[in-house]
Write a protein that holds these residues in place. Sequence first.
Motif, PDB file in Angstrom:
ATOM      1  N   SER C  71       0.839  -1.207   0.000  1.00 18.19           N
ATOM      2  CA  SER C  71       0.000   0.000   0.000  1.00 18.19           C
ATOM      3  C   SER C  71       0.870   1.251   0.000  1.00 18.19           C
ATOM      4  CB  SER C  71      -0.896   0.020   1.235  1.00 18.19           C
ATOM      5  OG  SER C  71      -1.616  -1.173   1.349  1.00 18.19           O
ATOM      6  N   SER C 243      -5.788   1.712  -2.056  1.00 19.90           N
ATOM      7  CA  SER C 243      -4.608   1.565  -1.198  1.00 19.90           C
ATOM      8  C   SER C 243      -4.445   2.774  -0.279  1.00 19.90           C
ATOM      9  CB  SER C 243      -3.339   1.421  -2.044  1.00 19.90           C
ATOM     10  OG  SER C 243      -3.436   0.313  -2.892  1.00 19.90           O
ATOM     11  N   ALA C 247      -4.368   2.250   3.668  1.00 23.48           N
ATOM     12  CA  ALA C 247      -2.944   2.049   3.976  1.00 23.48           C
ATOM     13  C   ALA C 247      -2.636   2.036   5.463  1.00 23.48           C
ATOM     14  CB  ALA C 247      -2.107   3.126   3.280  1.00 23.48           C
TER      15      ALA C 247
END
Lengths: 447, 447, 447
Positions: C71, C243, C247
């Motif tokens: 990520s 992502s 994250a």
Amino acid sequence: MERPRHQGMAKNTYMRWRLPLVCLLWEVAMIILFGVFVRFSPEADAHWEEEKQTMNVTSDIENDFYFRYPSFQDVHVMIFVGFGFLMMFLKRYGFGAVGFNFLLAAFGIQWAILMQGWFHSFETGKILIGVENLINADFCVGSVCIAFGAILGKTSPIQLLVMTLLQVTLFAVNEYILLNLLHVKDAGGSMTIHTFGAYFGLTMTLILHRPNLEQSKDKQGSVYHSDLFAMIGTLYLWMYWPSFNSAISEHGDAQHRAAINTYCSLAACVLTTVAFSSMLQKKGKLDMVHIQNATLAGGVAVGTSAEMMLTPYGSLIVGFICGIVSTVGYVYLTPVLESRLHIQDTCGIHNLHGMPGLIGGIVGAITAAAATEDVYGKEGLIKAFDFTGSYKTRTPSVQGGFQAAGIVVSLVMAFAGGALVGGILKLPIWGDPADETCFEDDVYWEV
Amino acid sequence: MERPRHQGMAKNTYMRWRLPLVCLLWEVAMIILFGVFVRFSPEADAHWEEEKQTMNVTSDIENDFYFRYPSFQDVHVMIFVGFGFLMMFLKRYGFGAVGFNFLLAAFGIQWAILMQGWFHSFETGKILIGVENLINADFCVGSVCIAFGAILGKTSPIQLLVMTLLQVTLFAVNEYILLNLLHVKDAGGSMTIHTFGAYFGLTMTLILHRPNLEQSKDKQGSVYHSDLFAMIGTLYLWMYWPSFNSAISEHGDAQHRAAINTYCSLAACVLTTVAFSSMLQKKGKLDMVHIQNATLAGGVAVGTSAEMMLTPYGSLIVGFICGIVSTVGYVYLTPVLESRLHIQDTCGIHNLHGMPGLIGGIVGAITAAAATEDVYGKEGLIKAFDFTGSYKTRTPSVQGGFQAAGIVVSLVMAFAGGALVGGILKLPIWGDPADETCFEDDVYWEV
Amino acid sequence: MERPRHQGMAKNTYMRWRLPLVCLLWEVAMIILFGVFVRFSPEADAHWEEEKQTMNVTSDIENDFYFRYPSFQDVHVMIFVGFGFLMMFLKRYGFGAVGFNFLLAAFGIQWAILMQGWFHSFETGKILIGVENLINADFCVGSVCIAFGAILGKTSPIQLLVMTLLQVTLFAVNEYILLNLLHVKDAGGSMTIHTFGAYFGLTMTLILHRPNLEQSKDKQGSVYHSDLFAMIGTLYLWMYWPSFNSAISEHGDAQHRAAINTYCSLAACVLTTVAFSSMLQKKGKLDMVHIQNATLAGGVAVGTSAEMMLTPYGSLIVGFICGIVSTVGYVYLTPVLESRLHIQDTCGIHNLHGMPGLIGGIVGAITAAAATEDVYGKEGLIKAFDFTGSYKTRTPSVQGGFQAAGIVVSLVMAFAGGALVGGILKLPIWGDPADETCFEDDVYWEV
């Protein structure tokens, strides 16, 4: 001046009310259907914290997210940047290539989550989605992007949305027949994605044949910069294809192996593409069309077998052959298809997805039929082909037969589906461009 | 009109039979060698299902695939998009930059799997490959891409394939000497990849010196759009360099640390590159050549030490210095190398890979020599430098000495290898372009 | 000829000493501060080998690196390629867009590691950094990139560095207030990144208002190729946004869920953007500005709620609304802001980050307030909102109130901070361009 265009009169490409209406109504439909049907899978649901304990999962890393998310993102890039930019080679159709691909894929993944969900993830009235569903939705849309390649530049955005709706539907049916009824393995989609998508698109473009397409011939080529943009698409497809073919394989060795096989096949494919691109041209110069497309055929052609024990050298052989087949197709077959069979295939998807997809299905059938306990190990063989439950007694050679049947089913579905959808798209209500304004962004975009 | 070109006559750049022959024969050789030697590593083999149990591995996530595959894909992007697009800055050599890079890398990774396999993964007569082998093959090819930068625009695709074959071979030998005989650490390849690749390429281009290259000077610059394409390459190299330097480090803290150190070094490098780019230009304007290249020197220069306890501020210092060294090199050194030493370095690899690579080797030697149990912990020190087996008694300062020796060996191998390969490439049989058609796609590509 | 420019005389855009001085001094400051404060977190430190045992960690895969590094790399691409290329739409400002974004982000991440470190990772006098700190630094810089969008083309690189220094500082303060004092959830930064960044930038550009900006109006548009480059930025932002929003969420289900919600929201957003882009234009054609920007609003607007149980259909609804709001903003609001309120917003950040950021904060507050044990599970609810320690007794509805307060605080901080920094940037010492040379690379770059 005669105007023998098949619809006989100036086209109305005015999108102002039709396109918004389709987009808004369909998106509202998605919201309603998602509201009724779609929920999180246990691994994405906040109850996971409790469920973990009952399922005896000791670490958060065991969540499927960590097994598949990196591959998912690679696949995502392939669909949106890979296909979008690869189709950007036309000199005046860059907006349409990347923009329409964006539109149809964004709609398609939603509808695919539903269609595939009803067939595969439907439990107690709900579709429970996790990262694997996102990958599968992207895969499904991949087959639509492929078909789009055949009709690139010749269709309106509404036609593309109609195509997406119907093709995703038929994709899900075909996938269900293959994976569930025939119990076929096809993790990288040689059959379900490439063969189906390519012949679907080719049938559509046959139905939509434009006899006077040479009126826009000056716009059908590339220019220097459009070829460089297209290489972005090529390279991302090429580099991330190992992720594509391994994304939904079983955890562990199968994902690992699928990535390696694909890496090998693609590498070999580049060499034979370059060889034949140079050889088949009088001046011996390389043709960017081949480099942009045929180098990818090796990824298509191990789509079924990559997760099997194809072995690295087996993969090289497949890639070797497909680079040749695909390049030869661009040089000799595409012109014939167009002149004799009236198949106007803008991107040459027959060479990149059609033939390599068929080869991929066949290689998969052979590899499956040749599987032995010696090569896979006793448990490995059961795991690789999921010879469990009602398939406990299936042998590799029988599996090979079913794999072959999967190719035939995919082809039949593609021809029938493509004909149906092509017929629908031919209705004079969707706002497609006139022959002389094909391959031209100006029709649907502010330029 | 005198024509003092060193080969004295019009060049034959006709590729039609030579290039296909090389591609096909070599690919057939790859298939045979892979067939004889290459198999899956246990973690990618279907027997894994059974082996897992005997090895007491409780979860599929323990497969090396999940430790390294995301980094592998980043490295893969660096090799194919990073190098390919970075070299696209020339106004009329975009196809050659990205296309030939694609070709040589696709061949190189296959040959590298074999060469590195024989040296490092050869067990009971087979090379057993997994994701780490793919990364190492990409790394090896990285050094070829670097050398390509020195001769960019001045060579035929056949020359590039010959160079790849030989350079990969010598790379593997050098890597074996360093990693196995000297027991040197070099996870990000400051020595094995950058120093070796750069001085190899520079020696080659010296041997291949073209006294009348000014005949194609008008094509040696960039245009606005080619500079923007090149920035795609730059950014992908810059962003993914933390993955490059951590890709094959030990699992756990070493990978984690290598990524952080590289991130820091690269960030600092951008600032000093901008500073010196503006300072060294009379009008104080920034030069895209520096931004495209010197900003990356920080990644090269922590290639050896990133996985060590270089610390974030140590990394900033290294990046700080290398941005300066590299930019100064572009402004003052490259012209001198060309005019005085006859080294025609198209991409300025001496500034991006040569000097920073040397600095990286030295920083690595110092960091190793300065290692203490206090900083690493007792077990951490053993793990970081693999002070086990016959290296059980090696001390950090001795390790530092061996690291320094690694630099020297890499340099010697690069000079000798580059001279050898340069000599071979000088043979008038490979179809290289005439001086006045260098840096021009039209020679080898349909444009 | 009257010259009514607000600073009344020809501008001095000579950067030769000022820019290098700022870059070098500030980088030296970074080195010193990193030297004093920054060390590796336990998971990146070589002591990990020993610490693992005392912490009873059985596998290296439990290292946070493997949970977050993929990520992180996606976020990294968004900051450097996403923002850099998205801003490349101007016909003559490609170098400035990608190059200055590169410069400010490279400096900003270093300063952010320090500022955020002092607030969040400060232990026994040291800032201990791991992969999560890198993500957070990228996030912080993301808000600077957003603000940059408002003043794109109208500022010198020194102004951008000054802005970065100050904005990062204020970002960290605001983030501390929200996350630590108000105990607000905002993993994808609808409030801390987007609302703060957008209104900070808009206030700045208001203060820096240029009454005669129409003098460079011919350069404020795009050309065909610059729009295609910008689509690279758009697509990478769009693809990797899942992502971004996942994250730094909790390991496991929260990361998984955040990715799915964001994927859904973004897909819906594309459809309504296309619908309104066509509908609001007389000729019904699509406008690339909308496709490039408004399609991303769905990612912004689930920045707070994506990790909560927003559910896929809830995400579709948010995306649906934001595509409309953002596109309508580009068509109707931006011209009004410019003509009436003197807000010259080059990239239209109000439409992409401002309004969607506010919506995101509100959606987050509602989703939090609506949370129940039924939907989250008892433990799931505690984990999702971290109702532990001194927040043990906080209820979802109270949490919703604090979330709402977070929006207000972010807005106030943005207005105050933007005014302060705008005032500082207005000083006639930073070398900003004259009105007639705005949006022109030639001022600061060798072209």
